[in-house]
Design an enzyme around this catalytic site. Structure first.
Site, PDB file in Angstrom:
ATOM      1  N   CYS A   1      41.961 -22.067  32.434  1.00 59.33           N
ATOM      2  CA  CYS A   1      40.501 -21.775  31.772  1.00 59.33           C
ATOM      3  C   CYS A   1      40.562 -22.202  30.216  1.00 59.33           C
ATOM      4  CB  CYS A   1      40.325 -20.530  31.901  1.00 59.33           C
ATOM      5  SG  CYS A   1      39.521 -19.056  33.149  1.00 59.33           S
TER       6      CYS A   1
ATOM      7  N   HIS B   1      39.105 -15.243  31.660  1.00 52.17           N
ATOM      8  CA  HIS B   1      37.942 -16.339  31.421  1.00 52.17           C
ATOM      9  C   HIS B   1      37.719 -16.883  30.732  1.00 52.17           C
ATOM     10  CE1 HIS B   1      35.910 -19.341  33.162  1.00 52.17           C
ATOM     11  NE2 HIS B   1      34.975 -18.796  33.166  1.00 52.17           N
TER      12      HIS B   1
ATOM     13  N   ASN C   1      30.850 -24.194  31.666  1.00 55.92           N
ATOM     14  CA  ASN C   1      30.975 -23.118  32.625  1.00 55.92           C
ATOM     15  C   ASN C   1      32.776 -23.661  33.140  1.00 55.92           C
ATOM     16  OD1 ASN C   1      32.432 -20.617  33.445  1.00 55.92           O
ATOM     17  ND2 ASN C   1      31.182 -19.241  32.725  1.00 55.92           N
TER      18      ASN C   1
END
Length: 201
Positions: A9, A110, A125
């Site tokens: 991430c 995240h 994202n």
């Protein structure tokens, strides 16, 4: 520091921000290891018999450096700086979010990027099947919603490297008729710009 489940991430977040394959998990792990070593040296100056040194430094498997420091150090290579969006210092500046260039958002493990490309904002994202267009009027509401959900938001300051998406979107505007979905919502759906969990143009 061992970058585990959050490492990809963080990597995708940085590469989406910079719009290129600039960082690998090994790069971020190396930065984390260097920061940990610097922290251990600072603690050792206070005495190796101290409780803090014994509990933290005797166990090298325990990470000391949080990922925001790793990301901050990684961005420093590019002359970029992280500033906490809701810090009193930043709020005093009274800057409208649409006048910024990019944001990095974090909740637990995240991390993801929101970036202006051309004259438009995009949610990059890596959990989405592709870039999500964010209107100027919705940007502040979106950031406020993320804060309510517990996200830490950082403003990116400095000159981002030139990229093809910036050049293309500088002369044309994107119209998005359908929002990208979360990965896994529809296994059959494919999207240009989504490769191996990365959301880039």
């Amino acid at each position: 520091m061992k970058l585990q489940e959050g490492s990809l991430c963080a990597q995708h977040c940085l590469n989406n921000l910079l719009q290129g394959e600039y960082f690998t998990p090994v790069d971020l792990s190396s930065i984390a290891h260097q920061l940990d070593e610097e922290e251990r040296m600072r603690m050792a100056e206070g005495g190796m018999a101290s409780e803090e040194y014994r509990t933290t430094c005797v166990h090298p498997s325990l990470p000391m450096t949080n990922k925001s420091k790793v990301i901050s150090n990684a961005l420093r290579v590019w002359g970029l700086e992280l500033i906490l969006f809701n810090s009193p210092e930043y709020r005093r500046l009274m800057i409208n979010p649409i006048n910024e260039k990019a944001f990095i958002c974090n909740y637990k493990e995240h991390w993801f990027t929101i970036r202006k490309l051309g004259q438009q904002w995009f949610n990059l994202n890596s959990l989405l099947t592709g870039p999500e267009l964010i209107s100027d009027t919705y940007l502040a509401l979106f950031l406020a919603q993320l804060q309510q959900e517990g996200y830490s938001i950082f403003v990116i300051r400095g000159n981002l490297p030139e990229c093809e998406a910036e050049q293309i979107l500088g002369i044309m505007r994107v119209h998005q008729h359908q929002r990208p979905r979360l990965i896994g919502e529809d296994e059959a759906q494919t999207s240009v710009g989504y490769v191996c969990g990365k959301t880039m143009f």
